[in-house]
Design a protein around this motif. Structure first.
Motif, PDB file in Angstrom:
ATOM      1  N   VAL A   1       0.840  -1.208   0.000  1.00 37.09           N
ATOM      2  CA  VAL A   1       0.000   0.000   0.000  1.00 37.09           C
ATOM      3  C   VAL A   1       0.870   1.251   0.000  1.00 37.09           C
ATOM      4  O   VAL A   1       0.585   2.222  -0.718  1.00 37.09           O
ATOM      5  N   ALA A   2       1.936   1.252   0.770  1.00 36.07           N
ATOM      6  CA  ALA A   2       2.816   2.421   0.860  1.00 36.07           C
ATOM      7  C   ALA A   2       3.507   2.689  -0.473  1.00 36.07           C
ATOM      8  O   ALA A   2       3.593   3.840  -0.927  1.00 36.07           O
ATOM      9  N   LEU A   3       4.013   1.651  -1.116  1.00 34.83           N
ATOM     10  CA  LEU A   3       4.694   1.817  -2.398  1.00 34.83           C
ATOM     11  C   LEU A   3       3.724   2.277  -3.483  1.00 34.83           C
ATOM     12  O   LEU A   3       4.050   3.157  -4.289  1.00 34.83           O
ATOM     13  N   ALA A   4       2.528   1.688  -3.502  1.00 34.90           N
ATOM     14  CA  ALA A   4       1.529   2.092  -4.492  1.00 34.90           C
ATOM     15  C   ALA A   4       1.121   3.546  -4.309  1.00 34.90           C
ATOM     16  O   ALA A   4       0.948   4.287  -5.277  1.00 34.90           O
ATOM     17  N   GLY A   5       0.997   3.964  -3.049  1.00 38.77           N
ATOM     18  CA  GLY A   5       0.653   5.352  -2.785  1.00 38.77           C
ATOM     19  C   GLY A   5       1.767   6.301  -3.202  1.00 38.77           C
ATOM     20  O   GLY A   5       1.509   7.366  -3.776  1.00 38.77           O
ATOM     21  N   ALA A   6       3.009   5.927  -2.929  1.00 37.95           N
ATOM     22  CA  ALA A   6       4.144   6.769  -3.304  1.00 37.95           C
ATOM     23  C   ALA A   6       4.262   6.915  -4.809  1.00 37.95           C
ATOM     24  O   ALA A   6       4.726   7.949  -5.302  1.00 37.95           O
ATOM     25  N   LEU A   7       3.843   5.897  -5.540  1.00 37.32           N
ATOM     26  CA  LEU A   7       3.909   5.927  -7.003  1.00 37.32           C
ATOM     27  C   LEU A   7       2.622   6.468  -7.634  1.00 37.32           C
ATOM     28  O   LEU A   7       2.518   6.538  -8.859  1.00 37.32           O
ATOM     29  N   ASP A   8       1.656   6.828  -6.803  1.00 32.99           N
ATOM     30  CA  ASP A   8       0.366   7.331  -7.279  1.00 32.99           C
ATOM     31  C   ASP A   8      -0.268   6.347  -8.276  1.00 32.99           C
ATOM     32  O   ASP A   8      -0.739   6.733  -9.342  1.00 32.99           O
ATOM     33  N   VAL A   9      -0.268   5.082  -7.908  1.00 29.63           N
ATOM     34  CA  VAL A   9      -0.856   4.047  -8.754  1.00 29.63           C
ATOM     35  C   VAL A   9      -2.377   4.139  -8.657  1.00 29.63           C
ATOM     36  O   VAL A   9      -2.918   4.272  -7.555  1.00 29.63           O
TER      37      VAL A   9
END
Length: 267
Positions: free
Chosen positions: A62-70
């Motif tokens: 969830v954190a990585l997806a949020g950082a990448l604005d997926v």
């Protein structure tokens, strides 16, 4: 006996997660170090995640997806690839939870009269339109508009079709490259297939810098209108369908265009 937690093979979902994560990171043009800092982890751990040497926690996905604005739909795909259940749902239009949102969309579209306003998803399928937009579309496409697989109107196909909007668009060499940029990865397909801007996808990539406000200049049967638009999105949507939608409101760029739209509203 080996379990899914202590045995890794080619079918391990986290291997697929690493591939997807690396693809999204590269698409966003972000380095491993920058992404790691944004997600609150180390570059070493991120590297291990991308290569499949480490398995992500649900929180880390969830954190990585949020950082990448997926997009939310693709966040579910990332979660599934790591072996987790989806976090976001796509509710039906009839869902009671969407009543307030539906009322807000109706309010925005109605208040835009006598100027056009539409609701589109990220593939530019038309979801809703106010009366002014319906009048404009009926005027520019009296024989109807192309439809997508789900039955909705496919505005992207119509916009790039030289026999669609293209035949009435006076500044297509400016507008079509801009539209293609907004469409993203699918733009070259549409541009090449529809002959956008006299050069298809190649000219889209080589387009000159855009002006501060790009107008849509259309002319048909002696009726000319210049429009510019604003785009509205919902704040922090947690539903896939709502995350995908955009409300595009069109305004007259000059007094003559305003007079035309007001005259059309009077019938």
């Amino acid at each position: 006996m080996a379990t899914a937690l202590d045995s890794r093979d080619a079918r391990d979902p986290s291997d697929e997660f690493g591939v997807l994560l690396r693809r999204w990171r590269r698409q966003r043009g972000v380095s491993q170090l920058d992404l790691a800092l944004s997600a609150g982890t180390s570059q070493r751990h991120l590297s291990f995640l991308e290569t499949g040497r480490a398995r992500p926690s649900r929180y880390m996905v969830v954190a990585l997806a949020g950082a990448l604005d997926v997009p939310l739909r693709d966040r579910n795909t990332l979660l599934a690839s790591a072996g987790f259940s989806p976090a976001f749902l796509a509710r039906r239009d009839s869902d009671p939870d969407l009543a307030a949102v539906d009322a807000a969309l109706t309010h925005i579209l109605d208040k835009q009269e006598p100027f056009p306003a539409i609701v589109i998803d990220r593939a530019w399928h038309l979801r809703r339109a106010n009366t002014a937009a319906e009048r404009m579309l009926a005027f520019l496409a009296p024989d109807g508009l192309p439809t997508a697989a789900d039955g909705s109107i496919d505005l992207a196909a119509w916009i790039f079709d030289p026999d669609g909007l293209g035949q009435w668009l006076l500044n297509r060499d400016e507008v079509l490259p801009h539209m293609a940029r907004r469409l993203g990865p699918s733009a070259p397909h549409w541009a090449a297939g529809g002959g956008a801007a006299r050069g298809g996808a190649a000219e889209v990539e080589d387009a000159a810098p855009l002006p501060p406000v790009l107008t849509l200049d259309v002319s048909k049967d002696g009726v000319a209108v210049r429009l510019f638009s604003t785009i509205t999105t919902l704040g922090e949507p947690q539903d896939i369908a709502l995350h995908d939608i955009r409300i595009e409101s069109f305004f007259p760029a000059d007094d003559a265009s305003r007079a035309v739209l007001e005259a059309m509203a009077r019938g």
